[in-house]
Design a protein around this motif. Structure first.
Motif, PDB file in Angstrom:
ATOM      1  N   ALA A   1       0.833  -1.203   0.000  1.00 41.29           N
ATOM      2  CA  ALA A   1       0.000   0.000   0.000  1.00 41.29           C
ATOM      3  C   ALA A   1       0.867   1.252   0.000  1.00 41.29           C
ATOM      4  O   ALA A   1       1.868   1.332   0.720  1.00 41.29           O
ATOM      5  CB  ALA A   1      -0.918   0.008   1.217  1.00 41.29           C
ATOM      6  N   GLU A   2       0.506   2.205  -0.812  1.00 36.08           N
ATOM      7  CA  GLU A   2       1.198   3.491  -0.799  1.00 36.08           C
ATOM      8  C   GLU A   2       0.800   4.286   0.440  1.00 36.08           C
ATOM      9  O   GLU A   2      -0.192   3.998   1.088  1.00 36.08           O
ATOM     10  CB  GLU A   2       0.819   4.295  -2.056  1.00 36.08           C
ATOM     11  CG  GLU A   2       1.249   3.675  -3.355  1.00 36.08           C
ATOM     12  CD  GLU A   2       0.894   4.558  -4.541  1.00 36.08           C
ATOM     13  OE1 GLU A   2       1.013   5.792  -4.408  1.00 36.08           O
ATOM     14  OE2 GLU A   2       0.477   4.015  -5.577  1.00 36.08           O
TER      15      GLU A   2
ATOM     16  N   LEU B   1      11.664  -3.381   7.409  1.00 38.87           N
ATOM     17  CA  LEU B   1      11.192  -3.197   6.029  1.00 38.87           C
ATOM     18  C   LEU B   1       9.946  -4.044   5.758  1.00 38.87           C
ATOM     19  O   LEU B   1       9.003  -3.591   5.095  1.00 38.87           O
ATOM     20  CB  LEU B   1      12.305  -3.567   5.045  1.00 38.87           C
ATOM     21  CG  LEU B   1      13.488  -2.604   4.971  1.00 38.87           C
ATOM     22  CD1 LEU B   1      14.611  -3.200   4.138  1.00 38.87           C
ATOM     23  CD2 LEU B   1      13.065  -1.246   4.400  1.00 38.87           C
ATOM     24  N   ALA B   2       9.944  -5.271   6.272  1.00 39.15           N
ATOM     25  CA  ALA B   2       8.779  -6.132   6.061  1.00 39.15           C
ATOM     26  C   ALA B   2       7.560  -5.605   6.805  1.00 39.15           C
ATOM     27  O   ALA B   2       6.428  -5.676   6.295  1.00 39.15           O
ATOM     28  CB  ALA B   2       9.097  -7.554   6.500  1.00 39.15           C
ATOM     29  N   ALA B   3       7.767  -5.073   8.012  1.00 39.16           N
ATOM     30  CA  ALA B   3       6.655  -4.474   8.747  1.00 39.16           C
ATOM     31  C   ALA B   3       6.111  -3.265   8.001  1.00 39.16           C
ATOM     32  O   ALA B   3       4.892  -3.053   7.916  1.00 39.16           O
ATOM     33  CB  ALA B   3       7.118  -4.073  10.149  1.00 39.16           C
ATOM     34  N   TYR B   4       7.016  -2.471   7.430  1.00 38.85           N
ATOM     35  CA  TYR B   4       6.599  -1.300   6.658  1.00 38.85           C
ATOM     36  C   TYR B   4       5.814  -1.733   5.422  1.00 38.85           C
ATOM     37  O   TYR B   4       4.764  -1.164   5.095  1.00 38.85           O
ATOM     38  CB  TYR B   4       7.827  -0.491   6.252  1.00 38.85           C
ATOM     39  CG  TYR B   4       7.516   0.919   5.805  1.00 38.85           C
ATOM     40  CD1 TYR B   4       7.652   1.990   6.681  1.00 38.85           C
ATOM     41  CD2 TYR B   4       7.082   1.181   4.508  1.00 38.85           C
ATOM     42  CE1 TYR B   4       7.362   3.291   6.274  1.00 38.85           C
ATOM     43  CE2 TYR B   4       6.785   2.465   4.098  1.00 38.85           C
ATOM     44  CZ  TYR B   4       6.932   3.520   4.979  1.00 38.85           C
ATOM     45  OH  TYR B   4       6.632   4.802   4.573  1.00 38.85           O
ATOM     46  N   ALA B   5       6.314  -2.762   4.729  1.00 40.13           N
ATOM     47  CA  ALA B   5       5.632  -3.255   3.538  1.00 40.13           C
ATOM     48  C   ALA B   5       4.247  -3.796   3.884  1.00 40.13           C
ATOM     49  O   ALA B   5       3.281  -3.589   3.144  1.00 40.13           O
ATOM     50  CB  ALA B   5       6.467  -4.333   2.858  1.00 40.13           C
TER      51      ALA B   5
ATOM     52  N   ALA C   1      11.554   4.518   1.227  1.00 43.26           N
ATOM     53  CA  ALA C   1      11.193   5.542   0.242  1.00 43.26           C
ATOM     54  C   ALA C   1      10.448   4.911  -0.925  1.00 43.26           C
ATOM     55  O   ALA C   1       9.465   5.465  -1.438  1.00 43.26           O
ATOM     56  CB  ALA C   1      12.432   6.277  -0.241  1.00 43.26           C
ATOM     57  N   LEU C   2      10.882   3.721  -1.334  1.00 42.23           N
ATOM     58  CA  LEU C   2      10.213   3.027  -2.430  1.00 42.23           C
ATOM     59  C   LEU C   2       8.939   2.336  -1.955  1.00 42.23           C
ATOM     60  O   LEU C   2       7.916   2.339  -2.655  1.00 42.23           O
ATOM     61  CB  LEU C   2      11.162   2.003  -3.053  1.00 42.23           C
ATOM     62  CG  LEU C   2      12.383   2.573  -3.771  1.00 42.23           C
ATOM     63  CD1 LEU C   2      13.311   1.452  -4.229  1.00 42.23           C
ATOM     64  CD2 LEU C   2      11.967   3.423  -4.957  1.00 42.23           C
ATOM     65  N   LEU C   3       8.986   1.744  -0.767  1.00 43.58           N
ATOM     66  CA  LEU C   3       7.801   1.067  -0.249  1.00 43.58           C
ATOM     67  C   LEU C   3       6.642   2.045  -0.073  1.00 43.58           C
ATOM     68  O   LEU C   3       5.479   1.694  -0.311  1.00 43.58           O
ATOM     69  CB  LEU C   3       8.123   0.385   1.089  1.00 43.58           C
ATOM     70  CG  LEU C   3       9.081  -0.807   1.031  1.00 43.58           C
ATOM     71  CD1 LEU C   3       9.443  -1.274   2.433  1.00 43.58           C
ATOM     72  CD2 LEU C   3       8.469  -1.961   0.238  1.00 43.58           C
ATOM     73  N   ALA C   4       6.954   3.267   0.347  1.00 37.50           N
ATOM     74  CA  ALA C   4       5.907   4.270   0.533  1.00 37.50           C
ATOM     75  C   ALA C   4       5.220   4.627  -0.778  1.00 37.50           C
ATOM     76  O   ALA C   4       4.093   5.134  -0.780  1.00 37.50           O
ATOM     77  CB  ALA C   4       6.493   5.530   1.170  1.00 37.50           C
ATOM     78  N   GLU C   5       5.902   4.332  -1.889  1.00 37.40           N
ATOM     79  CA  GLU C   5       5.313   4.568  -3.208  1.00 37.40           C
ATOM     80  C   GLU C   5       4.640   3.308  -3.756  1.00 37.40           C
ATOM     81  O   GLU C   5       4.189   3.292  -4.904  1.00 37.40           O
ATOM     82  CB  GLU C   5       6.405   5.024  -4.181  1.00 37.40           C
ATOM     83  CG  GLU C   5       7.057   6.347  -3.796  1.00 37.40           C
ATOM     84  CD  GLU C   5       8.236   6.700  -4.693  1.00 37.40           C
ATOM     85  OE1 GLU C   5       8.579   5.850  -5.554  1.00 37.40           O
ATOM     86  OE2 GLU C   5       8.797   7.784  -4.530  1.00 37.40           O
TER      87      GLU C   5
END
Length: 435
Positions: free
Chosen positions: A57-58, A350-354, A388-392
């Motif tokens: 999700a963005e 990173l996985a939690a963020y994703a 930065a990329l995951l947020a997109e």
């Protein structure tokens, strides 16, 4: 040479040492099925079994990720505790330094002890009561076996930076067990072939009688004998033993050209006794469980010329990473598995963020993806680049100081390197190559 061993799940392991790059080594080197280990739980979700990329999700996040550790502050692997804990703390510091990421990390440090105590069980029970999303550790495969069922039954991730037993590859862990250290199938092949390449025709082994010791001993034996050598003696001992006279007598009586010590800190007792009995100190081989700085423990020159193996990259190639570790712990004398511990934290974040979640089961669904094991994401080398990329809503492929982790469907890294080391006159050790 400085290359990574690549894995392919459809091939069988090589039996002979090539003496050059080991790229292309089969998946049996890194993801071999363990004997007697139960099959992994099946799932009806094809995205989780086929490695398909899950959507990301963005947008912004508001996540508080709580991690626990069970790393050795005491016991037979206590020398590994400081670098591992420093790696975890540095990883958390780097995540928290990105103050506008929408994700913060808190770490609760606890002791794992060793298999002679129930320290790990007590620590895990405490951590689970604090609602951690993941537990980093243990370092010892034997210790991890005592707590893995308790951890995964709670829906919490167990993520080890140092477990190398092949038994975990197909363990029934509900896809909640992960590690940044390669299976001992690889270290055993490198060690066995190193001993053969050094011109030794016969080998004796003194081995810790647990899943780590006997597994690594078997893979070493397989490689050594495939290269034309013969294992002439293999003496076992148990965790907690304090006398090793019988094992030393058994192995030296066979008069082997070389002796491999597949132990933890018991090597501090076994090594001087072996050399004291007349066995040459430069014909010993050490492993990740005991490759340590012995300059303060042994007489000068006691093990000069002996060799050993340790998974991981050369810390000398890691730029300022080791300097930053020393800022966390100025007293560090060893860096074993520090990079793997650091990457465990960053990959979990990173996985939690994703996943946009701190639930362990949800985080686990994205660990393979952010490592590059699925999703064909863009390469990143820092947490900040990744989010930065995951947020997109984009896919990423994280490579950290421990190397290109790239998890397979079992939670094992499919790319790894084994360092080959030699002891100096002052009983410190230096990297002389990669296997």
């Amino acid at each position: 040479m400085s290359v990574f061993a690549k894995a392919s799940a459809s091939r069988s392991a090589r039996a002979a040492w090539t003496g050059i790059a080991i790229a292309g080594v089969s998946a049996l080197l890194l993801t071999a099925c363990s004997s007697g280990a139960p099959a992994p739980a099946e799932t009806d979700d094809p995205a989780e079994t086929a490695g398909d990329a899950l959507p990301i999700a963005e947008g912004e996040r508001d996540l508080a990720l709580k991690l626990g550790t069970i790393l050795p502050q005491s016991g037979a692997l206590a020398f590994l505790g400081p670098p591992e804990e420093a790696g975890v703390q540095l990883g958390a510091d780097d995540v928290n330094a990105v103050s506008d990421s929408g994700l913060g990390v808190e770490v609760v440090f606890r002791d794992s002890g060793d298999t002679t105590t129930d320290t790990a069980t007590v620590s895990v029970t405490d951590l689970l009561s604090q609602d951690v999303s993941a537990i980093i550790g243990a370092a010892s495969s034997g210790v991890s076996k005592t707590v893995i069922d308790q951890i995964v039954a709670a829906g919490v991730i167990q993520f080890s930076p140092a477990n190398t037993s092949a038994d975990f590859t197909e363990y029934n862990d509900n896809d909640l067990y992960w590690r940044t250290a390669p299976s001992d199938v690889l270290q055993g092949e490198v060690l066995g072939n190193l001993i053969a390449e050094d011109g030794h025709a016969t080998l004796g082994m003194i081995v810790l009688n647990d899943s780590y010791g006997t597994g690594l001993a078997q893979f070493t034996k397989d490689a050594f004998e495939a290269a034309g050598g013969e294992v002439v003696a293999e003496a076992l001992f148990n965790e907690g033993d304090s006398s090793f006279d019988a094992q030393i007598s058994e192995v030296t009586a066979a008069n082997p050209d070389a002796i491999a010590l597949i132990t933890f800190d018991q090597a501090q007792i076994i090594t001087p006794a072996l050399v004291g009995s007349g066995y040459p100190g430069d014909q010993l081989y050490f492993v990740d469980g005991n490759l340590s700085d012995y300059s303060a423990d042994f007489a000068p020159g006691l093990v000069a010329g002996s060799k050993g193996t340790l998974p991981g990259l050369d810390v000398g190639t890691l730029g300022d990473f080791t300097d930053r570790l020393l800022e966390v712990d100025p007293d560090l004398a060893d860096y074993s598995y520090a990079a793997e511990s650091y990457d465990a934290v960053v990959l979990l974040a990173l996985a939690a963020y994703a996943a946009n979640s701190t639930d362990g089961v949800e985080i686990a669904k994205y660990l393979r993806q952010v490592s590059g094991g699925s999703g064909e994401g863009e390469k990143v080398s820092t947490y900040e680049e990744g989010i930065a990329l995951l947020a997109e809503g984009q896919q990423i492929d994280y490579d950290g100081p421990s190397g290109p982790v790239t998890f397979d469907e079992h939670g094992d890294p499919t790319e790894a390197t084994i360092g080959i080391y030699e002891y100096n006159d002052d009983n410190t050790y230096s990297r002389i190559g990669d296997g």
